[in-house]
Write a protein that holds these residues in place. Structure first.
Motif, short mmCIF file in Angstrom:
data_model
loop_
_atom_site.label_atom_id
_atom_site.label_comp_id
_atom_site.label_asym_id
_atom_site.label_seq_id
_atom_site.Cartn_x
_atom_site.Cartn_y
_atom_site.Cartn_z
N LEU A 115 4.72 4.62 15.97
CA LEU A 115 4.35 3.26 15.60
C LEU A 115 5.54 2.60 14.90
O LEU A 115 6.05 3.12 13.91
N VAL A 116 5.96 1.45 15.42
CA VAL A 116 7.17 0.77 14.93
C VAL A 116 6.77 -0.61 14.41
O VAL A 116 6.17 -1.41 15.13
N GLY A 117 7.11 -0.89 13.13
CA GLY A 117 6.74 -2.18 12.55
C GLY A 117 5.24 -2.39 12.57
O GLY A 117 4.75 -3.44 13.00
N ALA A 118 4.50 -1.42 12.07
CA ALA A 118 3.05 -1.37 12.25
C ALA A 118 2.29 -1.87 11.03
O ALA A 118 2.83 -2.06 9.94
N LYS A 119 0.98 -2.05 11.23
CA LYS A 119 0.02 -2.24 10.15
C LYS A 119 -1.33 -1.77 10.65
O LYS A 119 -1.56 -1.69 11.87
N ALA A 120 -2.24 -1.45 9.73
CA ALA A 120 -3.52 -0.85 10.11
C ALA A 120 -4.64 -1.85 10.24
O ALA A 120 -5.69 -1.53 10.80
N HIS A 121 -4.45 -3.07 9.73
CA HIS A 121 -5.55 -4.06 9.81
C HIS A 121 -4.96 -5.46 9.71
O HIS A 121 -3.84 -5.66 9.22
N ALA A 122 -5.73 -6.44 10.17
CA ALA A 122 -5.29 -7.83 10.10
C ALA A 122 -6.48 -8.77 10.23
O ALA A 122 -7.39 -8.51 11.01
N THR A 123 -6.46 -9.84 9.45
CA THR A 123 -7.43 -10.93 9.64
C THR A 123 -6.77 -12.10 10.36
O THR A 123 -7.43 -12.84 11.09
N VAL A 124 -5.46 -12.26 10.16
CA VAL A 124 -4.67 -13.24 10.91
C VAL A 124 -3.41 -12.55 11.41
O VAL A 124 -3.06 -11.46 10.93
N SER A 125 -2.70 -13.15 12.37
CA SER A 125 -1.47 -12.54 12.85
C SER A 125 -0.41 -12.57 11.74
O SER A 125 -0.41 -13.45 10.88
N SER A 126 0.48 -11.59 11.78
CA SER A 126 1.54 -11.51 10.76
C SER A 126 2.43 -12.75 10.79
O SER A 126 2.89 -13.22 9.75
N PHE A 127 2.68 -13.29 11.99
CA PHE A 127 3.54 -14.46 12.10
C PHE A 127 2.88 -15.69 11.49
O PHE A 127 3.54 -16.48 10.79
N ILE A 205 8.03 4.18 12.10
CA ILE A 205 9.39 3.68 11.91
C ILE A 205 9.31 2.27 11.35
O ILE A 205 8.62 1.41 11.91
N ALA A 206 10.00 2.04 10.23
CA ALA A 206 9.97 0.72 9.59
C ALA A 206 11.37 0.32 9.16
O ALA A 206 12.20 1.17 8.82
N GLY A 207 11.64 -0.98 9.18
CA GLY A 207 12.91 -1.52 8.71
C GLY A 207 12.77 -2.00 7.27
O GLY A 207 11.78 -2.66 6.92
N ARG A 208 13.74 -1.66 6.44
CA ARG A 208 13.66 -2.02 5.02
C ARG A 208 13.48 -3.52 4.81
O ARG A 208 12.79 -3.94 3.88
N TYR A 209 14.08 -4.34 5.66
CA TYR A 209 14.08 -5.79 5.44
C TYR A 209 13.05 -6.52 6.30
O TYR A 209 13.17 -7.72 6.52
N ASP A 210 12.04 -5.80 6.73
CA ASP A 210 10.97 -6.39 7.53
C ASP A 210 9.97 -7.11 6.63
O ASP A 210 9.25 -6.48 5.86
N ASN A 211 9.95 -8.43 6.70
CA ASN A 211 8.97 -9.21 5.94
C ASN A 211 7.80 -9.66 6.80
O ASN A 211 6.92 -10.36 6.32
N PRO A 215 7.50 -2.48 5.12
CA PRO A 215 7.49 -1.01 5.19
C PRO A 215 6.28 -0.38 4.51
O PRO A 215 5.82 0.69 4.92
N GLU A 216 5.76 -1.05 3.49
CA GLU A 216 4.57 -0.52 2.80
C GLU A 216 3.38 -0.38 3.74
O GLU A 216 2.52 0.49 3.55
N GLU A 217 3.31 -1.25 4.75
CA GLU A 217 2.22 -1.16 5.73
C GLU A 217 2.32 0.14 6.54
O GLU A 217 1.32 0.82 6.78
N SER A 218 3.55 0.49 6.92
CA SER A 218 3.76 1.74 7.66
C SER A 218 3.53 2.95 6.77
O SER A 218 2.95 3.95 7.20
N GLN A 219 3.97 2.85 5.52
CA GLN A 219 3.79 3.95 4.58
C GLN A 219 2.31 4.23 4.35
O GLN A 219 1.87 5.39 4.26
N TYR A 220 1.51 3.17 4.28
CA TYR A 220 0.06 3.29 4.11
C TYR A 220 -0.52 4.14 5.24
O TYR A 220 -1.34 5.04 5.00
#
Length: 257
Positions: A115-127, A205-211, A215-220
């Motif tokens: 999983l690259v640049g991931a998250k486990a849940h969403a109510t709206v799109s990240s963008f 896999i996460a990028g440090r500067y991903d806003n 990265p905390e989303e991937s760590q979760y």
């Protein structure tokens, strides 16, 4: 290039490169299979790399309305179409939501999960969330200026990303209505309750500067999947597959081996 029809008649465009254990790679929102051009050659030397345009994108059909469940079904039906009992699964951004959904439903059809640049849940799109956070910064700006501003919050290596985006856009682009449909398809999912039940070895896999997806989303996710771990790319934002492409391919090959 090949095409198969999903159960609802939607045509899905796919491509197979190389031979070996199958590795299905699922691209991000508003993109297409060309998002993996920087990685495919290295990985296809060892694996049968399967890339496809998810519905609503690329050369696949673009229905007006669809959901993340449709995306999940399409991936499962691709497995069936190719007569694969299981495959390694790699999802980037939106693709990671699809890959996590497939694995949550049918873990036995997935060998190892990336999983690259991931998250486990969403109510709206990240963008959409990012645009809201920077609404004062982008207010009354033309579209191209808005893109430049937001890209600086999303990516680290702007030069590499611009070349990559051009490659993707040369293959296909979405109009405003198609972008809206794509965005709607990845809202309202939540895999948090299933993470600790997944038996699959999983690499985040996460990028440090991903806003976009921090990265905390991937760590979760990595902390809750029993066989999960995370690798942080120090010189990347939301696109480590491009910003640090050589390391990206090496990490994947080591993990799958």
């Amino acid at each position: 290039m090949s095409v198969f029809k999903s159960s609802d008649g939607t045509k899905i465009n796919y491509e197979i490169t190389g031979s070996g254990e199958p590795l299905i790679m699922i691209h991000g929102m508003n993109g297409n299979m060309r998002m993996f051009e920087y990685n495919k050659e290295q990985l296809s030397a060892t694996y049968q790399v399967i890339t496809y345009d998810v519905r609503g994108h690329g050369q696949s059909d673009r229905p007006y309305s669809y959901t993340i469940d449709d995306h999940i079904d399409d991936c499962l039906e691709l497995l069936s179409h190719l007569q694969l009992k299981k495959a390694h699964l790699l999802g980037y951004s939106m693709g990671s939501y699809i890959a996590l959904g497939v694995t949550s439903r049918y873990p036995r059809k997935v060998d190892k999960l990336i999983l690259v640049g991931a998250k486990a849940h969403a109510t709206v799109s990240s963008f959409a969330r990012l645009m809201m956070e920077h609404r004062n910064e982008i207010k009354n700006k033309p579209k191209e200026e808005v893109k430049k501003i937001l890209d600086h919050h999303i990516y680290y290596n702007q030069e590499k990303v611009r070349s990559w985006q051009q490659l993707v856009n040369d293959y296909s682009q979405l109009d405003a209505n198609e972008e809206a449909a794509a965005s709607r398809s990845i809202t309202g999912f939540d895999y948090r309750e299933t993470l600790n039940k997944l038996p699959n070895e999983t690499l985040l896999i996460a990028g440090r500067y991903d806003n976009l997806n921090a990265p905390e989303e991937s760590q979760y996710i990595a902390e809750r999947i029993p066989n999960g771990r995370m690798v942080l790319f120090e010189h990347s934002g939301h696109a480590p597959l491009v910003e640090e492409s050589e390391r990206f391919a090496e990490e994947i090959k080591m993990f799958l081996a």
